[in-house]
Design a protein around this motif. Structure first.
Motif, mmCIF file in Angstrom:
data_model
loop_
_atom_site.group_PDB
_atom_site.id
_atom_site.type_symbol
_atom_site.label_atom_id
_atom_site.label_comp_id
_atom_site.label_asym_id
_atom_site.label_seq_id
_atom_site.Cartn_x
_atom_site.Cartn_y
_atom_site.Cartn_z
ATOM 1 N N TYR A 1 26.646 14.646 50.177
ATOM 2 C CA TYR A 1 27.969 14.730 50.820
ATOM 3 C C TYR A 1 29.049 15.424 50.407
ATOM 4 O O TYR A 1 29.213 16.152 50.678
ATOM 5 N N ALA A 2 28.694 15.936 49.007
ATOM 6 C CA ALA A 2 29.550 16.636 48.755
ATOM 7 C C ALA A 2 29.782 18.118 48.918
ATOM 8 O O ALA A 2 30.579 18.721 48.916
ATOM 9 N N LEU A 3 27.927 18.460 48.939
ATOM 10 C CA LEU A 3 27.955 19.751 49.143
ATOM 11 C C LEU A 3 28.214 19.527 50.802
ATOM 12 O O LEU A 3 28.896 21.165 51.146
ATOM 13 N N LEU A 4 27.680 18.869 51.751
ATOM 14 C CA LEU A 4 28.490 19.159 53.098
ATOM 15 C C LEU A 4 29.953 19.430 53.262
ATOM 16 O O LEU A 4 30.232 19.860 53.611
ATOM 17 N N THR A 5 30.524 18.286 52.357
ATOM 18 C CA THR A 5 31.861 18.451 52.423
ATOM 19 C C THR A 5 32.207 19.707 51.729
ATOM 20 O O THR A 5 33.171 20.263 51.616
ATOM 21 N N ALA A 6 31.747 20.580 51.441
ATOM 22 C CA ALA A 6 32.130 21.975 50.207
ATOM 23 C C ALA A 6 32.366 23.114 51.379
ATOM 24 O O ALA A 6 32.840 24.272 51.519
ATOM 25 N N THR A 7 30.693 22.946 51.861
ATOM 26 C CA THR A 7 30.842 23.891 53.064
ATOM 27 C C THR A 7 31.743 23.844 54.132
ATOM 28 O O THR A 7 32.059 25.167 54.840
ATOM 29 N N LEU A 8 32.566 22.682 54.883
ATOM 30 C CA LEU A 8 33.553 22.440 55.543
ATOM 31 C C LEU A 8 34.235 23.235 54.700
ATOM 32 O O LEU A 8 35.194 24.152 55.781
ATOM 33 N N PHE A 9 34.889 23.264 54.107
ATOM 34 C CA PHE A 9 35.874 23.541 53.042
ATOM 35 C C PHE A 9 35.919 24.758 53.002
ATOM 36 O O PHE A 9 36.396 25.118 53.650
ATOM 37 N N LEU A 10 34.861 25.051 53.008
ATOM 38 C CA LEU A 10 34.877 26.976 52.874
ATOM 39 C C LEU A 10 34.356 27.431 53.690
ATOM 40 O O LEU A 10 34.673 28.383 54.426
ATOM 41 N N MET A 11 33.572 26.966 54.859
ATOM 42 C CA MET A 11 33.916 27.924 56.392
ATOM 43 C C MET A 11 35.373 27.807 56.577
ATOM 44 O O MET A 11 35.412 28.636 57.074
ATOM 45 N N LEU A 12 36.013 26.732 56.583
ATOM 46 C CA LEU A 12 37.391 27.168 57.142
ATOM 47 C C LEU A 12 38.157 27.865 56.316
ATOM 48 O O LEU A 12 40.010 28.395 57.356
ATOM 49 N N THR A 13 37.979 28.194 54.498
ATOM 50 C CA THR A 13 39.133 28.619 54.067
ATOM 51 C C THR A 13 38.784 29.648 53.920
ATOM 52 O O THR A 13 39.209 31.047 53.740
ATOM 53 N N MET A 14 37.286 29.956 53.986
ATOM 54 C CA MET A 14 36.888 31.847 53.281
ATOM 55 C C MET A 14 37.740 32.605 54.600
ATOM 56 O O MET A 14 38.105 33.915 53.883
ATOM 57 N N PRO A 15 37.342 32.404 55.769
ATOM 58 C CA PRO A 15 37.573 34.003 56.430
ATOM 59 C C PRO A 15 39.044 33.989 56.570
ATOM 60 O O PRO A 15 39.776 35.272 56.208
ATOM 61 N N VAL A 16 39.929 33.250 56.157
ATOM 62 C CA VAL A 16 41.392 33.207 55.597
ATOM 63 C C VAL A 16 41.722 34.040 54.644
ATOM 64 O O VAL A 16 42.444 34.924 54.822
ATOM 65 N N LEU A 17 40.753 33.013 53.319
ATOM 66 C CA LEU A 17 41.067 34.579 52.353
ATOM 67 C C LEU A 17 40.596 35.958 52.684
ATOM 68 O O LEU A 17 41.409 36.822 51.975
ATOM 69 N N ASN A 18 39.329 35.634 53.175
ATOM 70 C CA ASN A 18 39.094 37.286 53.759
ATOM 71 C C ASN A 18 39.386 37.951 54.375
ATOM 72 O O ASN A 18 38.951 39.643 54.342
ATOM 73 N N GLY A 19 39.771 37.804 55.126
ATOM 74 C CA GLY A 19 40.515 38.521 56.451
ATOM 75 C C GLY A 19 39.276 38.787 57.332
ATOM 76 O O GLY A 19 39.550 40.090 57.864
ATOM 77 N N GLU A 20 37.824 38.110 57.199
ATOM 78 C CA GLU A 20 36.880 38.423 58.072
ATOM 79 C C GLU A 20 36.286 37.307 58.623
ATOM 80 O O GLU A 20 36.854 36.289 58.107
ATOM 81 N N PRO A 21 36.061 37.458 59.872
ATOM 82 C CA PRO A 21 35.705 35.973 60.531
ATOM 83 C C PRO A 21 34.484 35.690 59.829
ATOM 84 O O PRO A 21 33.350 35.691 58.886
ATOM 85 N N LEU A 22 33.400 34.025 60.254
ATOM 86 C CA LEU A 22 32.234 33.916 60.353
ATOM 87 C C LEU A 22 31.010 34.136 59.915
ATOM 88 O O LEU A 22 31.223 33.227 61.391
ATOM 89 N N ARG A 23 30.587 35.165 59.908
ATOM 90 C CA ARG A 23 28.970 35.561 60.501
ATOM 91 C C ARG A 23 28.094 35.175 59.461
ATOM 92 O O ARG A 23 28.464 35.434 59.089
ATOM 93 N N LEU A 24 27.512 34.962 60.329
ATOM 94 C CA LEU A 24 25.897 35.006 59.309
ATOM 95 C C LEU A 24 25.828 36.585 58.626
ATOM 96 O O LEU A 24 25.966 38.097 59.448
ATOM 97 N N PRO A 25 25.102 36.427 58.069
ATOM 98 C CA PRO A 25 25.255 37.695 56.719
ATOM 99 C C PRO A 25 23.248 37.960 56.856
ATOM 100 O O PRO A 25 22.187 37.614 55.738
ATOM 101 N N TRP A 26 23.219 38.440 57.820
ATOM 102 C CA TRP A 26 21.942 39.040 58.068
ATOM 103 C C TRP A 26 21.075 39.834 57.334
ATOM 104 O O TRP A 26 20.676 40.024 57.005
ATOM 105 N N GLY A 27 22.279 40.676 56.626
ATOM 106 C CA GLY A 27 21.987 42.135 55.862
ATOM 107 C C GLY A 27 21.479 41.662 54.322
ATOM 108 O O GLY A 27 20.798 42.305 53.874
#
Length: 307
Positions: A36-62
């Motif tokens: 539950y904790a990791l799922l909540t943290a994942t959703l939080f980071l996926m919403l906030t990290m793109p705003v923080l970094n100014g980058e869209p959320l893309r799979l890091p294939w490389g």
């Protein structure tokens, strides 16, 4: 000043882990609680990290291999640490986890060929005295103490892997690593059950706060915000400075919260031995990172790290 204020908030958020775990009173199986904790943290980071970094959320294939491995290590480290919290007082868990810098040094010496200096050896001696004074194998907390010590080794493995790769998670990769960690623990709900998330917190009466709220707080405050905040801090603060502050302040704050909120009073031997162990960890971290200010110290480090 803003960075130091954020670092203070991060330290407090990390220190709440044991509080939120213990407030669930075992009504949510610990492995399910971790999911539950990791799922909540994942959703939080996926919403906030793109705003923080100014980058869209893309799979890091490389960078997929690193992202998955870091995710596996995050899942393991968080699971083992939270398990320790269910077995021992908060002070025990955070103090014995603080052997992480010593495991990191040992693994780095083996796999990265880092040489030990006389100062390192003397610091190890102080740490050993601290562990002996803290008596991890005595009393009714032996199992939990050993689990906390093992978690220090898991954390050290994660840091050593990052240093071996010569880089750390960048951009939005940490959100994907957190998703990997959540997926690894997802079967816990089927294996151990979802838990009594709507039951009132033990000791707070029928109208008390549902334990699910503490599970949510564990993911949002202790994990999601902590990782988000550290991502910000490591953009402007040297990694070794962060590590030096965290290795001392976080265990002290966690122990204080355990006393104030849960009335946990650590044994005198744990306090004296823990103080020596934390001091030794501070010295060792300073010795090994003073010449490498960008060295990897955390999976959400957002700047290049030299091996």
């Amino acid at each position: 000043m803003r960075t130091l204020l954020l670092l203070a908030l991060i330290t407090v958020s990390e220190a709440t882990i044991g509080i939120f775990v213990k407030l669930t009173g075992g009504l949510i199986p610990i492995h399910t609680l971790n999911f539950y904790a990791l799922l909540t943290a994942t959703l939080f980071l996926m919403l906030t990290m793109p705003v923080l970094n100014g980058e869209p959320l893309r799979l890091p294939w490389g960078n997929m291999t690193d992202t998955v491995i870091i995710g596996v290590l995050i899942a393991t480290q968080i699971s083992v640490f939270n398990l320790a919290m269910t077995l021992v007082p908060i002070a025990n868990a955070v103090i014995f986890w603080s052997v992480a810098p010593f495991f990191t040094f040992i693994l780095s010496a083996i796999f990265l060929k880092e040489r030990a200096t006389l100062g390192n050896v003397l610091t190890f001696g102080i740490a050993i005295v601290g562990i002996v004074l803290a008596k991890p194998l005595s009393g009714g907390h032996m199992l939990g103490n050993l689990v906390a010590l093992a978690d220090g080794a898991v954390h050290a493995a994660m840091v050593t892997y990052m240093r071996h790769e010569g880089k750390s998670e960048t951009g939005n990769d940490i959100a994907w690593s957190m998703l990997v960690a959540a997926l690894i623990l997802a079967p816990s709900v089927l294996i151990f059950g979802p838990g009594q998330v709507f039951s009132p917190t033990p000791g707070m009466g029928e109208g008390g706060v549902p334990v699910g709220i503490w599970a949510l707080a564990l993911g949002l405050v202790s994990t999601g915000f902590a990782y988000f905040g550290i991502s910000l801090v490591l953009k402007t603060l040297n990694a070794n400075v962060y590590s030096l502050i965290d290795i001392i302040v976080s265990p002290v704050v966690a122990t204080l919260l355990g006393f104030l909120i849960l009335a946990e009073i650590p044994a005198a031997s744990t306090v004296y031995g823990g103080a020596l162990l934390l001091f030794a960890g501070f010295l060792l971290t300073w010795q090994t990172t003073r010449d490498t200010p960008n060295i990897a110290v955390h999976p959400c480090q957002c700047q290049a790290a030299s091996a």
